[in-house]
Design an enzyme around this catalytic site. Structure first.
Site, PDB file in Angstrom:
ATOM      1  CB  CYS A  16      -1.041   0.187   1.263  1.00 14.60           C
ATOM      2  SG  CYS A  16       0.199   0.074   2.676  1.00 14.60           S
ATOM      3  CG  HIS A  44       3.759  -6.910  10.464  1.00 14.67           C
ATOM      4  ND1 HIS A  44       4.582  -6.735  11.525  1.00 14.67           N
ATOM      5  CD2 HIS A  44       2.623  -6.101  10.905  1.00 14.67           C
ATOM      6  CE1 HIS A  44       4.085  -6.405  12.410  1.00 14.67           C
ATOM      7  NE2 HIS A  44       2.952  -5.796  12.028  1.00 14.67           N
ATOM      8  CG  HIS A  78       2.759  -0.551  12.171  1.00 13.20           C
ATOM      9  ND1 HIS A  78       1.476  -0.922  11.509  1.00 13.20           N
ATOM     10  CD2 HIS A  78       3.459  -1.713  12.192  1.00 13.20           C
ATOM     11  CE1 HIS A  78       1.636  -2.268  10.976  1.00 13.20           C
ATOM     12  NE2 HIS A  78       2.747  -2.749  11.558  1.00 13.20           N
ATOM     13  CB  CYS A 100       0.713   5.052   7.281  1.00 14.02           C
ATOM     14  SG  CYS A 100      -0.748   5.459   5.973  1.00 14.02           S
ATOM     15  CG  HIS A 128      -0.877  -4.321  15.337  1.00 13.87           C
ATOM     16  ND1 HIS A 128      -0.402  -3.037  14.995  1.00 13.87           N
ATOM     17  CD2 HIS A 128      -0.509  -5.195  14.362  1.00 13.87           C
ATOM     18  CE1 HIS A 128      -0.232  -3.142  13.574  1.00 13.87           C
ATOM     19  NE2 HIS A 128      -0.547  -4.566  13.224  1.00 13.87           N
ATOM     20  CD  GLU A 130      -3.202   1.152  12.923  1.00 16.13           C
ATOM     21  OE1 GLU A 130      -2.907   0.445  12.040  1.00 16.13           O
ATOM     22  OE2 GLU A 130      -4.309   1.530  13.245  1.00 16.13           O
ATOM     23  CB  THR A 166      -5.611   1.553   9.621  1.00 10.39           C
ATOM     24  OG1 THR A 166      -4.569   0.847   9.778  1.00 10.39           O
ATOM     25  CG2 THR A 166      -5.567   2.973  10.133  1.00 10.39           C
ATOM     26  CB  SER A 222       0.605  -9.233   7.621  1.00 13.43           C
ATOM     27  OG  SER A 222      -0.385  -8.345   6.940  1.00 13.43           O
ATOM     28  CB  SER A 266       3.111  -5.956   4.651  1.00 14.00           C
ATOM     29  OG  SER A 266       2.449  -7.164   5.231  1.00 14.00           O
TER      30      SER A 266
HETATM   31  S1  SF4 Z   1      -3.127   2.777   7.058  1.00 14.49           S
HETATM   32 FE1  SF4 Z   1      -1.845   1.046   6.923  1.00 14.49          FE
HETATM   33  S2  SF4 Z   1      -2.546  -0.191   5.136  1.00 14.49           S
HETATM   34 FE2  SF4 Z   1      -3.429   1.846   4.981  1.00 14.49          FE
HETATM   35  S3  SF4 Z   1      -1.943   2.923   3.716  1.00 14.49           S
HETATM   36 FE3  SF4 Z   1      -1.319   3.118   5.748  1.00 14.49          FE
HETATM   37  S4  SF4 Z   1       0.184   1.706   5.979  1.00 14.49           S
HETATM   38 FE4  SF4 Z   1      -1.059   1.045   4.425  1.00 14.49          FE
END
Ligand code: SF4
Length: 282
Positions: A16, A44, A78, A100, A128, A130, A166, A222, A266
């Protein structure tokens, strides 16, 4: 004799934008400086981590951070909790922040809710990275749960705000929201699931139906890998989950079959290509 398998890779699978951004940032610095610390696995996916380690990426844990001084440390997609930023500042560490943007926005929303004194529940996986970063926005006060059954014996406030990690399943999120409302709570639900994951459900369902079997490539850690594999499995019973070509089982395939390869957000494209080559050589 060759099994003559017809193999196609899903063109929409692979990293992504959040992961692309973090890896690009790491590679740029590795090229210039030869090494870079990264807090936790950058992605991951063990194979991709191994590739970057060879280029000089040094993976460290949170317990290593306080003993590091005046170095650059990458924060992966994350995101991190405020505590990490504080330790870095105290130690003269330059954070290369590849959090992100989707995660950062969610962190900000949770922080705003917390500042406005809302009670917060987060649907996410315990421990996790995140989720730790999200909970950190509330000084650890937000209640994290990964299964509605965990809430059965907990006394919840009559009114709360619900957020989601997310990469969780949208279906599960909405069924949890409905169940909690049915139990009489006033739920302000924020669907904070990343569209890079949820938009793949439909495409992947269509993809999975077109083949005799599906080979889903993903790291075992993941979260979205698990969710997306379930989508494949429910649309094509003959779906298998592997982390790399060495896990392919010869007995799973039959001569001349059409095989579809897909993966998580990932999963690197090069790894899916290695799997394709291994299948074609069977
Ligand atoms: S939130 Fe997670 S899955 Fe979505 S773009 Fe960001 S890293 Fe990728």
């Amino acid at each position: 004799m060759s099994m003559n398998l017809q193999v196609t890779i899903d063109k929409d699978s692979g990293f992504c934008f959040g992961v692309v951004y973090a890896i690009d940032m790491a590679e740029e610095i590795l090229e210039e400086e030869g090494y870079l610390y990264c807090l936790g696995d950058i992605v991951h996916n063990d194979e991709e981590v191994a590739r970057l380690r060879k280029k000089g990426l040094r993976i460290i844990g949170h317990s290593d951070l306080p003993s590091l001084k005046n170095e650059k440390v990458l924060i992966r997609a994350h995101g991190e909790s405020p505590e990490t930023y504080r330790i870095a500042m105290d130690n003269g560490i330059t954070l290369i922040d590849a959090s992100c943007p989707v995660v950062l926005k969610l962190q900000n929303r949770i922080k705003t809710s917390y500042d406005e004194k809302e009670k917060i529940l987060i649907f996410g996986k315990h421990g996790h990275a995140e989720v730790v970063g999200l909970q950190g926005q509330t000084h650890g006060e937000a209640l994290v749960f990964q299964d509605i059954a965990e809430l059965d014996d907990v006394e919840l406030p009559s009114k709360f705000t619900l957020y989601s990690q997310t990469t969780k399943s949208t279906d599960k999120f909405y069924s949890i929201k409905e169940e909690l409302s049915r139990r009489g709570y006033e739920v302000k639900a924020n669907d904070t699931i990343c569209r890079q994951v949820s938009n793949r459900y439909e495409d992947l369902a269509t993809f999975a139906k077109q083949f005799d079997c599906i080979v889903f490539v993903s790291g075992k850690k993941s979260s979205n890998g698990k969710v997306l594999f379930d989508v494949c499995k429910s649309n094509n019973e003959r779906s298998c989950f592997i982390s790399g070509p060495e896990e392919l089982e010869l007995g799973f395939f039959h001569d001349g079959e059409k095989i579809g390869i897909c993966g998580a957000t990932s999963t690197p494209m090069w790894l899916m290509e290695d799997v394709k080559q291994a299948l074609e050589a069977m």
